[in-house]
Design an enzyme around this catalytic site. Structure first.
Site, PDB file in Angstrom:
ATOM      1  N   HIS A   1       2.124  18.947  39.739  1.00 48.21           N
ATOM      2  CA  HIS A   1       0.752  18.572  40.050  1.00 48.21           C
ATOM      3  C   HIS A   1       0.716  17.334  40.928  1.00 48.21           C
ATOM      4  CE1 HIS A   1       1.759  15.946  36.666  1.00 48.21           C
ATOM      5  NE2 HIS A   1       0.761  15.151  37.006  1.00 48.21           N
ATOM      6  N   PHE A   2      -0.345  17.225  41.689  1.00 49.35           N
ATOM      7  CA  PHE A   2      -0.697  16.029  42.436  1.00 49.35           C
ATOM      8  C   PHE A   2      -1.997  15.484  41.840  1.00 49.35           C
ATOM      9  CE2 PHE A   2       1.777  18.699  45.196  1.00 49.35           C
ATOM     10  CZ  PHE A   2       2.546  17.849  45.977  1.00 49.35           C
TER      11      PHE A   2
END
Length: 439
Positions: free
Chosen positions: A241-242
């Protein structure tokens, strides 16, 4: 000034009785696992297919004229406000005090006591950057679809599109999703989760990094930044994830002086330029330019894959609508394990991840916030940085890694295909042992 209506908060995801919801699709909980996702519909944003179009003066040419405020910008904030009004966050971030610390650099301090008490704890080792995905630990398949704002995919033309209610099984067997961060730092704090059902651990690959670059560009707002934390650099969930949020002020690192690194001819791939931060507490590299979005994205991704393969924790900031990327190799976890971090810093319980390193420092105690000075902020962030000697060693390897071709991903293993790295084994570090997180 942005204001958010104060709302009641919920403790966590799915702590209500599922039987009261009367749901019949999938497992009945409308989660992000395949049981529910394959029979569900979600909003869909399709970004322009322009990864190969030329960049001139740092801007990508497109057949569509970009409006002052993009549709993605409005979509994200409208959806985020809706979740705020539904009380889906663990605390009301609008009540958190924020100030600019007086001084040359203008570090930004936020008092966020709720994040300290309600944020999800880390569930894995901090001395290994690459670790396998663990289905039994928290991952994003366990969150509810109500936390998802929309899916994001690439369009088949050079235009952006939006579908309000798209059947997921017709879009992708494993979609990219944008979801709220239930423990937000700032307004519009979201998570970009590439191919959520593929269960990728927290490790960079070229496709996911380019997706983050496209999101930064499509948002078309310099106050919207994306960040990435590797394992060992304060990522708290081992599911790729970012993070991203809006902050209506320049980050101190964005104002920091830079010194261009002179490279031999042929070591500046596809027009990408590389600089080194000067007079900043955390040593880091800055990438910008490039003939296309893909050129810049792939060049940086090559360097990040090298870092994670060599067990070097790092943080990444995607800035200026995707036109500038900051890379910070860091060693805070190693220094902490060796007892080299001052007790004053440890007692503050600040996790120096990408936002803190960039100059937006989340403080968890009132006394630290009230007494914060530029000297204190500098001392805190300096604990993260590699020494000058170690940084120069790592920098040299990063610059070589820029020339690598894309990597192949097989199970939990990356293999770099390049004349620069022959017979590369991820378990055999190429750097001196004192440049690595000790295991």
């Amino acid at each position: 000034m942005l204001t958010i209506k104060r709302v009641a908060t919920v403790v966590s995801n799915y702590q209500e009785d599922d039987s009261e919801k009367g749901l019949s699709l999938g497992c009945g909980r409308r989660c992000l696992s395949s049981c529910c996702l394959s029979v569900s519909k979600l909003p869909l944003y399709l970004f322009k297919k322009d990864g190969d179009l030329p960049m001139e003066n740092g801007e990508v040419e497109s057949c569509d004229e970009i409006s002052e405020i993009s549709f993605l910008h409005n979509l994200l904030l409208a959806q985020w406000d809706d979740r705020m009004n539904q009380g889906m966050f663990r605390y009301d971030v609008s009540t958190c005090e924020t100030k600019i610390i007086p001084g040359q650099h203008g570090f930004i301090a936020q008092l966020n006591e709720g994040r300290h008490t309600k944020k999800r704890p880390t569930e894995f080792r901090v001395d290994q950057v690459l670790q396998p995905f663990d289905e039994n630990k928290f991952n994003f398949k366990k969150i509810g679809q109500e936390e998802v704002l929309f899916m994001v995919e690439q369009s088949i033309d050079h235009k952006s599109h939006f579908v309000a209610n798209a059947p997921i099984d017709k879009i992708s067997p494993s979609p990219n999703v944008v979801a709220i961060n239930v423990s937000p730092i700032e307004y519009g704090h979201v998570l970009l989760i590439p191919r959520v059902l593929n269960c990728f651990p927290q490790r960079i690959d070229h496709d996911s990094f380019q997706l983050a670059m496209h999101m930064a560009k499509e948002a078309a707002d310099p106050f919207f930044r994306l960040g990435y934390n590797s394992l060992g650099a304060f990522a708290t969930i081992n599911h790729l994830h970012f993070q991203a949020y809006y902050l209506a002020a320049p980050f101190p690192v964005e104002k920091a002086e830079k010194q261009i690194i002179a490279l031999d001819k042929g070591k500046c791939p596809q027009g990408v330029s590389v600089s080194q931060l000067v007079n900043y507490p955390v040593r880091g590299l800055v990438f910008d330019g490039g003939n296309t979005i893909r050129d810049l994205s792939d060049t940086v991704a090559n360097s990040l894959v090298f870092l994670q393969n060599n067990n070097i924790p790092f943080n990444v900031l995607i800035s200026d609508c995707g036109k500038r990327i900051y890379v910070f190799p860091q060693c805070f976890a190693e220094r902490q394990a060796l007892g080299e971090v001052s007790q004053e810093i440890l007692e503050a319980q600040v996790n120096p991840a990408v936002w803190e390193i960039s100059g937006h420092i989340v403080l968890k105690r009132r006394m630290d916030f009230d007494e914060a000075t530029e000297a204190y902020a500098w001392k805190l962030l300096a604990e993260v940085s590699l020494t000058e000697e170690r940084f120069q060693e790592v920098k040299a390897y990063i610059l070589d890694a820029m020339l690598c071709q894309k990597v192949d991903v097989e199970e939990e293993n990356y293999i770099i295909k390049s004349e620069l790295v022959q017979n590369y084994e991820p378990t055999t570090p190429q750097l001196p042992l004192d440049c690595l997180v000790q295991q």
